[in-house]
Write a protein that holds these residues in place. Structure first.
Motif: not given
Length: 291
Positions: A169-198
């Motif tokens: 996030l970079t403010p236009r006046v204050l100058g110094a940007p706000i930087t936040r690193p993010l890291s995620l650990q997802l289990s395999p198979g946690l997000l499966g394919p979407p089910a069809s209408c059929l």
């Protein structure tokens, strides 16, 4: 400096209109009769500073509307002079708050921050430093005080099991940007394919069958039990009628006519029949005359 001969006026520029009077000083004191209402009780000059030639203005309770160009006009026994200064207003944004949600499209990371001014720029970078801001969206809203509230999100696809992103996030006046690193650990198979209408319809139909079939079986079972009970009841009635016919016969007379149900008829159940008595017939010869 002789303050009795000092005239000092602070004004703010307005596009297409007369400048606003922010603060005035002459005859050795503040002259606030013409001061604009927006600056009432918010401005101050330092009398000791004026004696040393310092015409700085202190503005309290700064608002976003105070941003702009200000002019300072000074007239003294030494002559006239004017200066202008640009006032830029800034308010820091709050600490970014992270939330996330799971869907078939992947993991959506959302960052919210607010209370800042002016509007800021937002960027999302992946692990390799590539800009992935286009994978999401950013919204900025302004509240009643003119402060900005920013909501920005980005979606990580299911194939990425251990995403690492950086929110900037970079403010236009204050100058110094706000930087936040993010890291995620997802289990395999946690997000499966979407089910069809059929698939959804088949799942609903199977669930309905699993519910309806036991009800139908139970209904047929109770119906069969009811029919069997009705047949048994009818058979019992028929057996009872047969018993009545066997135990209560009505004797018939030799001539084929039914005998009355009087004492004589009932007498056959009381003992043995008496043998018929022999009937004698006597034939008398006619007496002759004179006998």
């Amino acid at each position: 400096m002789n303050l009795q001969r000092l005239t000092l006026t602070w004004q703010k520029e307005r596009a297409g209109a007369e400048a606003l009077v922010v603060h005035s000083y002459y005859y050795g004191k503040d002259q606030l009769a013409r001061q604009d209402e927006a600056y009432r009780s918010r401005t101050r000059l330092d009398p000791e500073g004026l004696a040393r030639g310092d015409a700085s203005l202190t503005l309290r309770g700064v608002r976003t509307q105070d941003e702009g160009v200000y002019h300072c006009h000074v007239t003294s026994e030494l002559g006239k002079t004017s200066e202008h200064r640009e006032l830029r207003v800034a308010a820091p944004f709050s600490e970014p708050q992270l939330t996330f949600s799971l869907s078939s499209a992947g993991v959506t990371l959302t960052v919210h921050t607010g209370g800042g001014y002016p509007a800021a720029t937002v960027r999302w970078l992946d692990k390799a430093g590539r800009d992935v801001t286009a994978e999401g969206a950013t919204e900025q809203q302004v509240d009643e005080q003119g402060l900005y509230h920013i909501t920005s999100w980005v979606t990580v696809p299911p194939a990425t099991h251990s995403p690492r992103l950086t929110f900037i996030l970079t403010p236009r006046v204050l100058g110094a940007p706000i930087t936040r690193p993010l890291s995620l650990q997802l289990s395999p198979g946690l997000l499966g394919p979407p089910a069809s209408c059929l698939e959804i319809r088949l799942a609903v139909v199977c669930a309905a069958c699993l519910f309806i079939v036991p009800l139908a079986v139970a209904f047929l079972y109770h119906l069969r039990q009811g029919l069997a009970g009705s047949r048994s009841w009818r058979k019992a009635e028929e057996e009872e009628e047969k018993q009545k016919e066997i135990s209560c016969p009505i004797p018939a007379s030799p001539t084929g006519h039914e005998q009355p149900a009087g004492p004589e008829a009932l007498g056959i159940f009381g003992g043995e029949l008496e043998p018929p008595r022999a009937r004698s017939s006597t034939t008398q010869a006619p007496s002759s005359p004179g006998n």
